[in-house]
Design a protein around this motif. Structure first.
Motif, mmCIF file in Angstrom:
data_model
loop_
_atom_site.group_PDB
_atom_site.id
_atom_site.type_symbol
_atom_site.label_atom_id
_atom_site.label_comp_id
_atom_site.label_asym_id
_atom_site.label_seq_id
_atom_site.Cartn_x
_atom_site.Cartn_y
_atom_site.Cartn_z
ATOM 1 N N LEU A 35 -0.788 11.554 -73.563
ATOM 2 C CA LEU A 35 -1.806 11.208 -74.559
ATOM 3 C C LEU A 35 -2.351 9.795 -74.293
ATOM 4 O O LEU A 35 -3.564 9.573 -74.255
ATOM 5 C CB LEU A 35 -1.163 11.293 -75.940
ATOM 6 N N LEU A 36 -1.443 8.850 -74.069
ATOM 7 C CA LEU A 36 -1.880 7.462 -73.844
ATOM 8 C C LEU A 36 -2.468 7.275 -72.446
ATOM 9 O O LEU A 36 -3.298 6.391 -72.234
ATOM 10 C CB LEU A 36 -0.710 6.493 -74.072
ATOM 11 N N GLU A 37 -2.019 8.112 -71.532
ATOM 12 C CA GLU A 37 -2.592 8.087 -70.188
ATOM 13 C C GLU A 37 -4.080 8.441 -70.266
ATOM 14 O O GLU A 37 -4.936 7.778 -69.694
ATOM 15 C CB GLU A 37 -1.849 9.127 -69.336
ATOM 16 N N ASP A 38 -4.367 9.499 -71.041
ATOM 17 C CA ASP A 38 -5.744 9.984 -71.165
ATOM 18 C C ASP A 38 -6.581 9.082 -72.062
ATOM 19 O O ASP A 38 -7.785 8.989 -71.913
ATOM 20 C CB ASP A 38 -5.751 11.401 -71.776
ATOM 21 N N ASN A 39 -5.931 8.495 -73.047
ATOM 22 C CA ASN A 39 -6.669 7.744 -74.062
ATOM 23 C C ASN A 39 -5.799 6.571 -74.503
ATOM 24 O O ASN A 39 -5.058 6.669 -75.470
ATOM 25 C CB ASN A 39 -6.980 8.694 -75.240
ATOM 26 N N PRO A 40 -5.886 5.450 -73.789
ATOM 27 C CA PRO A 40 -4.957 4.343 -74.028
ATOM 28 C C PRO A 40 -5.052 3.718 -75.422
ATOM 29 O O PRO A 40 -4.092 3.111 -75.877
ATOM 30 C CB PRO A 40 -5.338 3.315 -72.962
ATOM 31 N N GLN A 41 -6.176 3.851 -76.100
ATOM 32 C CA GLN A 41 -6.320 3.251 -77.435
ATOM 33 C C GLN A 41 -6.739 4.316 -78.441
ATOM 34 O O GLN A 41 -7.839 4.273 -79.006
ATOM 35 C CB GLN A 41 -7.361 2.119 -77.397
ATOM 36 N N PRO A 42 -5.888 5.262 -78.709
ATOM 37 C CA PRO A 42 -6.298 6.373 -79.589
ATOM 38 C C PRO A 42 -6.365 5.962 -81.053
ATOM 39 O O PRO A 42 -5.631 5.072 -81.495
ATOM 40 C CB PRO A 42 -5.184 7.406 -79.372
ATOM 41 N N ALA B 146 4.469 5.137 -84.242
ATOM 42 C CA ALA B 146 5.175 4.763 -83.010
ATOM 43 C C ALA B 146 4.239 4.803 -81.812
ATOM 44 O O ALA B 146 4.270 3.907 -80.947
ATOM 45 C CB ALA B 146 6.353 5.712 -82.785
ATOM 46 N N ILE B 147 3.407 5.816 -81.768
ATOM 47 C CA ILE B 147 2.487 5.944 -80.632
ATOM 48 C C ILE B 147 1.406 4.862 -80.717
ATOM 49 O O ILE B 147 1.016 4.271 -79.704
ATOM 50 C CB ILE B 147 1.896 7.376 -80.583
ATOM 51 N N TYR B 148 0.973 4.595 -81.946
ATOM 52 C CA TYR B 148 0.009 3.505 -82.125
ATOM 53 C C TYR B 148 0.629 2.179 -81.675
ATOM 54 O O TYR B 148 0.003 1.394 -80.955
ATOM 55 C CB TYR B 148 -0.414 3.437 -83.601
ATOM 56 N N HIS B 149 1.868 1.968 -82.066
ATOM 57 C CA HIS B 149 2.626 0.765 -81.674
ATOM 58 C C HIS B 149 2.641 0.628 -80.144
ATOM 59 O O HIS B 149 2.371 -0.443 -79.593
ATOM 60 C CB HIS B 149 4.044 0.888 -82.227
ATOM 61 N N ALA B 150 2.947 1.737 -79.479
ATOM 62 C CA ALA B 150 3.009 1.712 -78.005
ATOM 63 C C ALA B 150 1.636 1.428 -77.407
ATOM 64 O O ALA B 150 1.514 0.713 -76.406
ATOM 65 C CB ALA B 150 3.561 3.038 -77.489
ATOM 66 N N SER B 151 0.603 1.978 -78.035
ATOM 67 C CA SER B 151 -0.744 1.775 -77.487
ATOM 68 C C SER B 151 -1.140 0.304 -77.577
ATOM 69 O O SER B 151 -1.827 -0.218 -76.704
ATOM 70 C CB SER B 151 -1.771 2.655 -78.208
ATOM 71 N N ARG B 152 -0.700 -0.372 -78.642
ATOM 72 C CA ARG B 152 -0.956 -1.825 -78.754
ATOM 73 C C ARG B 152 -0.246 -2.559 -77.622
ATOM 74 O O ARG B 152 -0.761 -3.508 -77.059
ATOM 75 C CB ARG B 152 -0.436 -2.372 -80.091
ATOM 76 N N LYS B 153 0.932 -2.103 -77.322
ATOM 77 C CA LYS B 153 1.724 -2.743 -76.280
ATOM 78 C C LYS B 153 1.047 -2.534 -74.919
ATOM 79 O O LYS B 153 0.976 -3.445 -74.101
ATOM 80 C CB LYS B 153 3.138 -2.162 -76.267
ATOM 81 N N TYR B 154 0.544 -1.321 -74.704
ATOM 82 C CA TYR B 154 -0.211 -1.040 -73.474
ATOM 83 C C TYR B 154 -1.363 -2.035 -73.346
ATOM 84 O O TYR B 154 -1.652 -2.567 -72.296
ATOM 85 C CB TYR B 154 -0.805 0.373 -73.528
ATOM 86 N N LYS B 155 -2.030 -2.261 -74.491
ATOM 87 C CA LYS B 155 -3.196 -3.126 -74.512
ATOM 88 C C LYS B 155 -2.793 -4.546 -74.117
ATOM 89 O O LYS B 155 -3.447 -5.166 -73.271
ATOM 90 C CB LYS B 155 -3.819 -3.123 -75.906
ATOM 91 N N GLU B 156 -1.696 -5.015 -74.723
ATOM 92 C CA GLU B 156 -1.214 -6.364 -74.388
ATOM 93 C C GLU B 156 -0.959 -6.474 -72.890
ATOM 94 O O GLU B 156 -1.346 -7.431 -72.251
ATOM 95 C CB GLU B 156 0.105 -6.655 -75.108
ATOM 96 N N VAL B 157 -0.313 -5.434 -72.346
ATOM 97 C CA VAL B 157 0.033 -5.454 -70.924
ATOM 98 C C VAL B 157 -1.237 -5.480 -70.081
ATOM 99 O O VAL B 157 -1.402 -6.295 -69.182
ATOM 100 C CB VAL B 157 0.913 -4.231 -70.555
ATOM 101 N N SER B 158 -2.211 -4.599 -70.444
ATOM 102 C CA SER B 158 -3.404 -4.513 -69.609
ATOM 103 C C SER B 158 -4.284 -5.758 -69.725
ATOM 104 O O SER B 158 -5.073 -6.053 -68.840
ATOM 105 C CB SER B 158 -4.199 -3.244 -69.950
ATOM 106 N N HIS B 159 -4.143 -6.486 -70.834
ATOM 107 C CA HIS B 159 -4.905 -7.737 -70.958
ATOM 108 C C HIS B 159 -4.109 -8.937 -70.445
ATOM 109 O O HIS B 159 -4.497 -10.067 -70.678
ATOM 110 C CB HIS B 159 -5.344 -7.951 -72.419
#
Lengths: 160, 794
Positions: free
Chosen positions: A114-121, A146-159
């Motif tokens: 899900l996050l692979e396809d849509n990193p900020q759902p 939890a998934i929203y939490h992870a997506s924020r973390k993805y965002k931090e990493v990618s920025h």
């Protein structure tokens, strides 16, 4: 009769011979003894058996082990790297996204794609993305968080 | 050190589940293990003429095949019922046997006829398919009320009228009078439909007989392993209890369906003894649908009488409860002592009477399902309240405020004695509804609803103010009501020489987070780090005894047993500390893991005291070494959580589809140890309750086929069916247990269902709709709109 298969599971090369009727989930659980992948319904409705196969989340109770020949598979056991939980595993812990823990591996593997396809759902997109997975304990409330939490973390990493 | 009680501590158990290292029953493989497949009846009611196993035994890999005749010849009794309810005339309830495999006739689709054991699961399945059973079909009875018809087929030949018992509670004369003289009577006839529990982990059992030690081990997906051991050894197989070990490892959800002692558990143990090898059975989902005990299935007629001011004057209820083909472990107490006794609700109703008949049918046995009886009672009351408000043109919230029992804390004010046997412990009901009304912004909603109606949109709001009886249960009380077990709990607190603490508890988590909540309590009370506390459960060999986890009892009853053992640890610790510090015990105070001499800086830590207890060189005279205490706690009363749930829905006038816009809940579960876990319990419960209102329902056809026996045919809520839940709470501590807790596991399920149905009925009020049968599928909602529109037009 036995069908030879060769697969990569969590980065490890595995060769075996399986019954033509053996399901991929049976091969993973019984032969490889990776029991984090669960069987909840054996009819691809509940999603507890979800794994990543060649980059796609699939329900391993509906794939024959023989037809997985040559594929690259990640199960829940292969998600944490070097003892560090994956952001989704972290998210589920932080937001209390699991109770009995039985649907959890399938939920997380589904969320990986899900996050692979849509990193900020959005919330609605997360809920839609979980349509193939049943949870009876959480009412999905904290799984969505939890998934929203992870997506924020993805965002931090990618920025960075 | 700040207290960790009341803090949302992250769960200790999470890591293993998140990394795929959970240990569920089906994950276990033992050396030499064999696999079982059970031959089940495809017919709801049929005589067995013969069972031919010759082809099955010839299958490559098949080790053994057993049939009902083998079980009968071995003189094995059936699985027993744990609660006796007597007929009104005093006769004992009818209790037909439930054998491990049936020999004479099958009584529901899924009834077990034979078991095939093989080297692999696939070979066992191949064998099972080749067992040939010659059936002689009999007419089936499926619906509860039909079972009472004079010409109904008999599920058990020796149970007349298919009646297990009839039962009543309350003052019939006073209630009849109250209804007769009421200014207004609201009536409702409804079905509280049969539900299928569907824990995501299917049931599984492994029997393991070891010849050398002559010991039997059962691994099982149970909420109460010790109870299973007792029933298995003393009542079913006649094995010496000390030679039987029952282990429930991680359990993947239960919701009541993993309370009962199932035939498969005893069967696997017996089979293992026969073939001297471990035998594993894991249900396929289709088997879960057919054989996990179902829930609810009441057909009810209820009348509530009001005076001119809207005060409830009386409540009269008549119910037929469908128990299915056999009596499951706690089936008999669910419609009676967990349902009839809850009909007071939060209201001052002065006269209540329930008349209930429990019947056998050719369907899956029915037992506790999340809430167990209390959802049925709450549905009845809360639907009546909202309908009455509409009929009397009173605001449904106002009607509740008018009838609430006034506040009482159970300490300075006595508990509230209901008309239906129970005495509530403490309650303060008005604030939960006030808070929930604020949360939902009630006045604003009514304005928005009126505006929406102008545009042809159908918005609705529904209320549910509930109470439940949890913390099950005071043994003497339930014993007097027919329970064949005590319902206390046990806990052993073992302080190790290094000051680390192992706690052995008789309750068993199947998702509730006991390893965290209990550790919080122990760490806080002993002033040590949570990492220094280990909670052990689920194994009859390490835990002395226990009655398990159900009825929202684990913290209220099991937590109290822990507190008793902690008190004993601290009492002994104080003696050792006083000796070491050379003062009197009365000169000491204990805080933050230290005994300190009052008014001084002289102190000794918990770890030093623990070590002294195990290395008693310099030690109080006459005091035993060691620090290890067991306690049993039998509660003084049930606990009574309560709350107010409000659902807001929009109904699509074209399709009848219900969209749940908001779900607001204000609950009072007494003191809270871990708010994160309590909220999680409420979320899950609410989703389950919404499931009953909108989606779920077991469907049998007339011949007794379970038509809804797969996830494709039985709808459960998925993520995109639900909104985020909005929760808040008030805190009215339980006055009779040391933690002041009341329990939170079932509240959501009990409360949510009527709130959602009431909201849909409210949305459809322009059509004059006053009832729709659950689940409220688009088809049913659409039809309700059409029917009523047509009737209104005429």
């Amino acid at each position: 009769m036995g069908v030879p298969i060769s697969v990569t599971v969590n980065g490890q090369h595995r060769e075996s011979e399986v019954d033509s009727r053996t399901l991929l989930v049976q091969f993973i659980r019984e032969e490889l003894r990776l029991t984090g992948t669960h069987v909840g319904c054996d009819t691809s409705s509940c999603g507890a058996c979800t794994i990543i196969m060649d980059g796609k989340a699939v329900k391993s109770c509906t794939v024959l082990a023989a037809s997985a020949n040559g594929s690259d598979i990640t199960t829940i056991e292969g998600l944490a790297q070097n003892g560090e939980l994956h952001p989704l595993q972290e998210g589920f812990k932080e937001e209390h996204g699991l109770q009995c823990g039985f649907c959890t591996p399938g939920m997380i593997m589904t969320a990986v794609q899900l996050l692979e396809d849509n990193p900020q759902p959005s919330e609605a997109e997360i809920r839609h993305g979980l349509e193939g997975n049943y949870c009876r304990c959480t009412g999905y409330h904290n799984i969505v968080k939890a998934i929203y939490h992870a997506s924020r973390k993805y965002k931090e990493v990618s920025h960075g | 050190m700040a207290s960790i009680i009341g803090k949302s501590v992250k769960r200790v158990e999470d890591k293993r589940f998140l990394t795929g290292k959970g240990n569920f029953t089906d994950d276990i493989v033992l050396p030499g293990m064999t696999y079982a497949s059970i031959v089940r009846s495809h017919h709801a009611h049929a005589k067995i003429n013969s069972v031919d196993i010759s082809q099955a035994t010839a299958v490559d890999g098949v080790v053994a095949v057993f049939t009902g005749t083998d079980i009968a010849n071995a003189e094995i009794g059936g699985v027993p019922c744990g609660w006796q309810v007597d007929f009104k005339n005093g006769d004992t309830m009818k209790e037909p046997p439930h054998p491990l495999l049936v020999a004479d006739k099958v009584r529901f689709v899924g009834d077990a006829v034979a078991v095939v054991i093989a080297e692999t699961a696939a070979a066992a399945q191949d064998g099972a398919e080749l067992v040939s059973v010659d059936y002689e079909m009999l007419e089936a009875v499926v619906q509860g009320p039909d079972a009472l018809a004079a010409d109904a087929p008999l599920v058990h030949d020796d149970v007349p009228h298919n009646t297990c018992y009839d039962w009543e509670l309350g003052d019939k004369t006073a209630t009849d009078e109250a209804i007769e003289n009421a200014e207004h009577v609201t009536k409702l006839e409804f079905v509280n439909q049969r539900l299928i529990p569907n824990a995501i982990e299917p049931r599984a059992a492994i029997g393991h007989y070891e010849e050398a030690s002559e010991k039997y081990t059962l691994y099982t997906t149970s909420q109460n392993p010790h109870l299973i051991r007792l029933l298995l050894s003393a009542f079913v197989l006649g094995l010496p209890e000390h030679k039987v070990r029952v282990i429930s490892p991680d359990v993947g959800g239960g919701f009541g369906s993993k309370i009962p002692h199932y035939i498969e558990e005893a069967l696997m143990v017996w089979c293992s003894g026969q073939i001297k090898r471990p035998v594993k059975w894991t249900a396929e989902r289709n088997e879960s649908f057919m054989t996990d005990t179902h829930g609810r299935d009441h057909v009810t007629k209820a009348e509530m009488g009001f005076d001119a001011d809207g005060k409830i004057e009386g409540l009269r209820v008549k119910t037929v409860a469908n128990l299915g083909a056999y009596l499951s472990t706690f089936s008999t107490c669910v419609p009676t002592y967990l349902h009839g006794t809850l009909l007071q609700g939060l209201y001052t109703t002065p006269a209540i009477h329930i008349d209930l008949t429990a019947v056998f049918t050719n369907t899956t046995p029915v037992d506790a399902l999340r809430g167990a009886g209390r959802p049925e009672a709450t549905y009845l009351l809360e639907r009546l309240l909202d309908n009455a408000a509409r009929e009397m043109n009173v605001d449904p919230a106002e009607l509740r405020f008018k009838n609430f029992i006034p506040p009482f804390d159970g300490v300075d004010q006595p508990g509230y004695q209901t008309q239906v046997a129970l005495q509530y412990d403490s309650g303060n009901y008005q604030p939960v509804l006030e808070k929930a009304l604020d949360m939902v912004d009630y006045q604003e909603f009514r304005t928005r609803q009126a505006e929406a109606r102008e545009e042809g949109r159908l918005l609705g709001i529904g209320f549910s103010t509930y109470i439940e009886a949890c913390g099950i249960a005071p043994s003497a009380v339930v014993g007097s009501l027919g329970a064949r077990a005590g319902l206390y709990e046990s806990a052993q607190v073992r302080v190790q020489p290094t000051g680390k603490v192992s706690v052995y508890v008789g309750s068993h988590s199947h998702g509730q987070g006991h390893e965290t909540t209990f550790a919080q309590v122990v760490a806080d009370k002993l002033g040590i780090a949570m990492e220094d506390v280990e909670i052990v459960h689920g194994d009859s060999e390490s835990v002395a005894f226990g009655m398990g986890t159900y009825g929202s009892r684990s913290l209220a009853v099991g937590g109290s047993a822990i507190m008793k053992s902690i008190d004993k640890v601290l009492e002994k610790g104080a003696k050792i500390a006083a000796h070491k510090l050379e003062v009197a015990e009365t000169d000491l105070e204990f805080a933050n893991g230290q005994w300190t001499v009052k008014g001084s800086d002289q102190s000794i830590g918990f770890g030093d005291v623990a070590l002294t207890a195990y290395v008693p060189h310099d030690y109080p005279e006459g005091l035993e070494p060691g620090m290890d205490f067991s306690s049993f706690y039998d509660p003084a009363n049930f606990t009574y959580p309560f709350g107010a749930h409000i659902a807001v829905v929009e109904v699509d006038p074209e399709t009848g589809k219900v969209k749940l816009e908001r779900f607001v809940a204000c609950d009072d579960v007494g003191n809270v140890i871990n708010p994160m876990i309590v909220d999680g319990q409420l979320h899950g419960g609410i989703a389950h309750g919404i499931g009953q209102a909108l989606y779920e329902g077991a469907i049998y056809d007339e011949s007794g086929q379970l038509v809804s026996a797969s996830f494709m045919d039985y709808t459960m809520p998925r993520a995109d069916d639900l909104p985020m839940f909005e929760l808040d709470r008030t805190v009215t501590p339980c006055p009779h247990n040391p933690l002041g807790v009341k329990g939170a596991g079932e509240a959501g399920t009990i409360a949510a269902t009527p709130a959602v149905v009431n909201a849909v009925i409210d949305a459809l009020s322009p059509f004059g709709v006053s009832d729709i049968t659950m689940p409220l599928t688009p088809e049913r909602v659409w039809k309700a709109m059409q029917t009523q529109t047509k009737e209104a037009a005429i």
